[in-house]
Each structure stands twice: as structure tokens, then as C-alpha cells.
Scaffold this motif. Structure first.
Motif, PDB file in Angstrom:
ATOM      1  N   PRO A  10      35.662  45.937  41.261  1.00 43.74           N
ATOM      2  CA  PRO A  10      36.235  46.303  42.553  1.00 43.74           C
ATOM      3  C   PRO A  10      37.232  47.431  42.353  1.00 43.74           C
ATOM      4  CG  PRO A  10      37.119  44.214  41.785  1.00 43.74           C
ATOM      5  CD  PRO A  10      36.035  44.622  40.821  1.00 43.74           C
ATOM      6  N   LYS A  11      37.387  48.258  43.372  1.00 42.08           N
ATOM      7  CA  LYS A  11      38.355  49.338  43.270  1.00 42.08           C
ATOM      8  C   LYS A  11      39.735  48.744  43.071  1.00 42.08           C
ATOM      9  CE  LYS A  11      35.884  52.724  45.964  1.00 42.08           C
ATOM     10  NZ  LYS A  11      35.919  53.653  47.082  1.00 42.08           N
ATOM     11  N   SER A  12      40.524  49.401  42.259  1.00 43.21           N
ATOM     12  CA  SER A  12      41.871  48.896  42.015  1.00 43.21           C
ATOM     13  C   SER A  12      42.850  49.549  42.983  1.00 43.21           C
ATOM     14  CB  SER A  12      42.291  49.160  40.571  1.00 43.21           C
ATOM     15  OG  SER A  12      42.280  50.539  40.300  1.00 43.21           O
ATOM     16  N   LEU A  30      58.351  42.760  29.393  1.00 42.18           N
ATOM     17  CA  LEU A  30      56.950  42.855  29.829  1.00 42.18           C
ATOM     18  C   LEU A  30      56.084  43.406  28.708  1.00 42.18           C
ATOM     19  CD1 LEU A  30      54.703  42.704  31.943  1.00 42.18           C
ATOM     20  CD2 LEU A  30      55.484  44.932  32.800  1.00 42.18           C
ATOM     21  N   ALA A  31      56.572  44.432  28.020  1.00 39.36           N
ATOM     22  CA  ALA A  31      55.813  45.006  26.902  1.00 39.36           C
ATOM     23  C   ALA A  31      55.593  43.978  25.800  1.00 39.36           C
ATOM     24  CB  ALA A  31      56.534  46.237  26.359  1.00 39.36           C
ATOM     25  N   LEU A  32      56.629  43.181  25.484  1.00 37.64           N
ATOM     26  CA  LEU A  32      56.477  42.141  24.457  1.00 37.64           C
ATOM     27  C   LEU A  32      55.472  41.072  24.881  1.00 37.64           C
ATOM     28  CD1 LEU A  32      60.193  41.666  23.339  1.00 37.64           C
ATOM     29  CD2 LEU A  32      58.313  42.616  21.970  1.00 37.64           C
ATOM     30  N   CYS A  33      55.562  40.665  26.142  1.00 36.22           N
ATOM     31  CA  CYS A  33      54.616  39.657  26.658  1.00 36.22           C
ATOM     32  C   CYS A  33      53.190  40.188  26.607  1.00 36.22           C
ATOM     33  CB  CYS A  33      54.973  39.273  28.096  1.00 36.22           C
ATOM     34  SG  CYS A  33      56.510  38.370  28.263  1.00 36.22           S
ATOM     35  N   ALA A  34      53.005  41.427  27.035  1.00 37.18           N
ATOM     36  CA  ALA A  34      51.670  42.031  27.048  1.00 37.18           C
ATOM     37  C   ALA A  34      51.114  42.141  25.625  1.00 37.18           C
ATOM     38  CB  ALA A  34      51.728  43.399  27.712  1.00 37.18           C
ATOM     39  N   GLU A  35      51.959  42.563  24.704  1.00 38.47           N
ATOM     40  CA  GLU A  35      51.520  42.689  23.310  1.00 38.47           C
ATOM     41  C   GLU A  35      51.100  41.333  22.754  1.00 38.47           C
ATOM     42  OE1 GLU A  35      53.285  44.108  18.979  1.00 38.47           O
ATOM     43  OE2 GLU A  35      54.348  44.676  20.808  1.00 38.47           O
ATOM     44  N   ALA A  74      49.909  46.472  32.783  1.00 37.94           N
ATOM     45  CA  ALA A  74      49.366  46.264  34.131  1.00 37.94           C
ATOM     46  C   ALA A  74      48.573  44.961  34.196  1.00 37.94           C
ATOM     47  CB  ALA A  74      48.483  47.441  34.531  1.00 37.94           C
ATOM     48  N   SER A  75      47.757  44.715  33.177  1.00 35.73           N
ATOM     49  CA  SER A  75      46.987  43.474  33.134  1.00 35.73           C
ATOM     50  C   SER A  75      47.905  42.265  33.030  1.00 35.73           C
ATOM     51  CB  SER A  75      46.022  43.499  31.949  1.00 35.73           C
ATOM     52  OG  SER A  75      45.372  42.269  31.791  1.00 35.73           O
ATOM     53  N   MET A  76      49.009  42.418  32.291  1.00 35.50           N
ATOM     54  CA  MET A  76      49.957  41.311  32.139  1.00 35.50           C
ATOM     55  C   MET A  76      50.619  40.990  33.467  1.00 35.50           C
ATOM     56  SD  MET A  76      50.904  39.329  29.680  1.00 35.50           S
ATOM     57  CE  MET A  76      51.569  37.788  30.277  1.00 35.50           C
ATOM     58  N   VAL A  77      51.019  42.014  34.222  1.00 38.41           N
ATOM     59  CA  VAL A  77      51.626  41.775  35.533  1.00 38.41           C
ATOM     60  C   VAL A  77      50.638  41.036  36.429  1.00 38.41           C
ATOM     61  CG1 VAL A  77      52.453  42.884  37.650  1.00 38.41           C
ATOM     62  CG2 VAL A  77      53.245  43.691  35.433  1.00 38.41           C
ATOM     63  N   GLU A  78      49.386  41.491  36.452  1.00 41.07           N
ATOM     64  CA  GLU A  78      48.398  40.820  37.299  1.00 41.07           C
ATOM     65  C   GLU A  78      48.186  39.379  36.861  1.00 41.07           C
ATOM     66  OE1 GLU A  78      44.121  41.544  39.453  1.00 41.07           O
ATOM     67  OE2 GLU A  78      44.733  42.913  37.875  1.00 41.07           O
ATOM     68  N   HIS A  79      48.115  39.155  35.560  1.00 39.86           N
ATOM     69  CA  HIS A  79      47.960  37.793  35.031  1.00 39.86           C
ATOM     70  C   HIS A  79      49.130  36.912  35.455  1.00 39.86           C
ATOM     71  CE1 HIS A  79      47.097  34.544  32.242  1.00 39.86           C
ATOM     72  NE2 HIS A  79      48.310  34.683  31.724  1.00 39.86           N
ATOM     73  N   MET A  80      50.340  37.448  35.351  1.00 41.06           N
ATOM     74  CA  MET A  80      51.533  36.689  35.731  1.00 41.06           C
ATOM     75  C   MET A  80      51.519  36.336  37.215  1.00 41.06           C
ATOM     76  SD  MET A  80      54.476  38.697  33.643  1.00 41.06           S
ATOM     77  CE  MET A  80      54.936  38.257  31.986  1.00 41.06           C
ATOM     78  N   VAL A  81      51.111  37.277  38.040  1.00 38.93           N
ATOM     79  CA  VAL A  81      51.051  37.015  39.487  1.00 38.93           C
ATOM     80  C   VAL A  81      50.029  35.928  39.784  1.00 38.93           C
ATOM     81  CG1 VAL A  81      50.389  38.008  41.715  1.00 38.93           C
ATOM     82  CG2 VAL A  81      51.864  39.298  40.169  1.00 38.93           C
ATOM     83  N   HIS A  82      48.857  36.027  39.178  1.00 38.65           N
ATOM     84  CA  HIS A  82      47.824  35.006  39.414  1.00 38.65           C
ATOM     85  C   HIS A  82      48.262  33.636  38.910  1.00 38.65           C
ATOM     86  CE1 HIS A  82      44.378  37.291  41.029  1.00 38.65           C
ATOM     87  NE2 HIS A  82      44.903  38.305  40.356  1.00 38.65           N
ATOM     88  N   THR A  83      48.897  33.602  37.740  1.00 41.11           N
ATOM     89  CA  THR A  83      49.382  32.339  37.178  1.00 41.11           C
ATOM     90  C   THR A  83      50.453  31.722  38.072  1.00 41.11           C
ATOM     91  OG1 THR A  83      48.864  33.078  34.944  1.00 41.11           O
ATOM     92  CG2 THR A  83      50.425  31.258  35.152  1.00 41.11           C
ATOM     93  N   TYR A  84      51.399  32.549  38.514  1.00 44.26           N
ATOM     94  CA  TYR A  84      52.461  32.053  39.389  1.00 44.26           C
ATOM     95  C   TYR A  84      51.864  31.511  40.689  1.00 44.26           C
ATOM     96  CZ  TYR A  84      56.543  31.879  42.412  1.00 44.26           C
ATOM     97  OH  TYR A  84      57.513  31.457  43.277  1.00 44.26           O
ATOM     98  N   ALA A  85      50.966  32.262  41.284  1.00 39.22           N
ATOM     99  CA  ALA A  85      50.361  31.837  42.552  1.00 39.22           C
ATOM    100  C   ALA A  85      49.614  30.513  42.375  1.00 39.22           C
ATOM    101  CB  ALA A  85      49.425  32.919  43.083  1.00 39.22           C
TER     102      ALA A  85
END
Length: 72
Positions: free
Chosen positions: A12-14, A29-34, A41-52
């Protein structure tokens, strides 16, 4: 077609999003992503989905498209 003879999956278009955060927040955020082998960007999306999911928050189901075919 892919090498295995199947049609490629379309992504899907981002949606572009820009945000400001403290240097400390960006470093965390960089440490979490690593640690997760993700981009920031993927980490932020993952965090949002997990929180939701943890909060029981979900998007409403998409409405079916209207039938636009013409009758003879």
C-alpha cells in the motif's frame, strides 16, 4: 510476475509523516530500532501498532465500495 510465477504483492502507498522529538528521544528510538533490526520509521510504526493492540484500539472496518457497474 515473480521468478516463481506468482504476481508480486503490492505494498500500500505509504503516508509521509514528519515529527520533532528531543535528541534523547531520537537516540532512544535509534537504540530500540537497532535492537529490533528495524529502521527508525519501522520501529515507530511497530510501537504504534503494539500500543494500540495493548490498549484495545483499532481502526473501523473499511466500508465496501459502491457498485458502479451500469445495468444494461
Amino acid at each position: 510476475m515473480n521468478d516463481n510465477g506468482t504476481a508480486p504483492m503490492t505494498q500500500p502507498k505509504s503516508a509521509l509523516m514528519s515529527l520533532r522529538m528531543t535528541p534523547e528521544g531520537k537516540a532512544l528510538l535509534a537504540l530500540c530500532a537497532e535492537r529490533e533490526h528495524r529502521s527508525m520509521a519501522s520501529m515507530v510504526e511497530h510501537m504504534v501498532h503494539t500500543y494500540a493492540a495493548n490498549q484495545g484500539i483499532g481502526l473501523p472496518a473499511p466500508k465496501p465500495a459502491k457498485n458502479t457497474t451500469k445495468k444494461p
